[in-house]
Scaffold this motif. Structure first.
Motif, PDB file in Angstrom:
ATOM      1  N   ALA A 208       5.086  21.295 -19.322  1.00 38.91           N
ATOM      2  CA  ALA A 208       5.627  21.871 -18.089  1.00 38.91           C
ATOM      3  C   ALA A 208       7.137  21.668 -18.003  1.00 38.91           C
ATOM      4  O   ALA A 208       7.886  22.622 -17.738  1.00 38.91           O
TER       5      ALA A 208
ATOM      6  N   LEU B 189       1.261  26.387 -17.001  1.00 37.73           N
ATOM      7  CA  LEU B 189       2.083  27.164 -16.079  1.00 37.73           C
ATOM      8  C   LEU B 189       1.274  27.756 -14.934  1.00 37.73           C
ATOM      9  O   LEU B 189       1.826  28.051 -13.870  1.00 37.73           O
TER      10      LEU B 189
ATOM     11  N   CYS C 124       1.662  25.217 -12.405  1.00 40.76           N
ATOM     12  CA  CYS C 124       3.018  25.296 -11.853  1.00 40.76           C
ATOM     13  C   CYS C 124       3.158  26.491 -10.911  1.00 40.76           C
ATOM     14  O   CYS C 124       3.858  26.414  -9.899  1.00 40.76           O
TER      15      CYS C 124
ATOM     16  N   VAL D  47       7.103  18.755 -10.548  1.00 42.20           N
ATOM     17  CA  VAL D  47       6.341  19.132 -11.737  1.00 42.20           C
ATOM     18  C   VAL D  47       5.108  18.238 -11.859  1.00 42.20           C
ATOM     19  O   VAL D  47       3.998  18.721 -12.089  1.00 42.20           O
TER      20      VAL D  47
END
Length: 144
Positions: free
Chosen positions: A7, A41, A44, A74
């Motif tokens: 990440a 992702l 995220c 994160v």
């Protein structure tokens, strides 16, 4: 922790280039599989750190600048403890206080270390990571 590394790497790369990249392009830079990149992702994206664009020129892009996103942001997206205890010593039903209590004592220690680590992550931005990469580049005499 590898998901955290994926990440951070991917997000810094997106922000540094200020562009849209596919999971394949990101995976090539990160040196991992595009499926892993997509899984990470996706987490995220749920936290609003990246967005996706569909289509021929689609991919992932950062939702904010590198200065605005901390490593704690994160970490919270990935939801994996920094320090994990995957094995416990001793046996809880033993009469020995060390054998019966060590796993709980170690779990408490790891919880405390994780809290300290998360507090530290709150002080580091993705921009700080990019600056560190520039410093590494200068030390090595290479170009990013």
């Amino acid at each position: 922790m590898s998901e955290f590394t994926i990440a951070v790497h991917g997000l810094v790369y997106l922000g540094h280039n200020n562009s849209i990249f596919t999971s394949e392009a990101l995976a090539e830079n990160i040196c991992t599989n595009p499926v892993r990149v997509r899984r990470v992702l996706a987490k995220c994206r749920k936290k609003g750190l990246v967005q996706t664009k569909k289509g021929v020129h689609g991919g992932y892009f950062l939702t904010d600048n590198l200065e605005a996103i901390t490593l704690k942001n994160v970490y919270e997206a990935i939801k994996i403890p920094i320090i994990q205890n995957t094995w416990h010593s001793g046996y809880i039903n033993e009469q020995c206080m060390i054998s019966s209590g060590m796993s709980e004592a170690m779990d408490d220690l790891y919880d405390e270390l994780n809290k300290d680590a998360v507090a530290k992550l709150a002080t580091i931005t993705l921009k700080d990571m990019e600056v560190k990469l520039y410093a590494i580049q200068n030390e090595r005499g290479t170009k990013i």
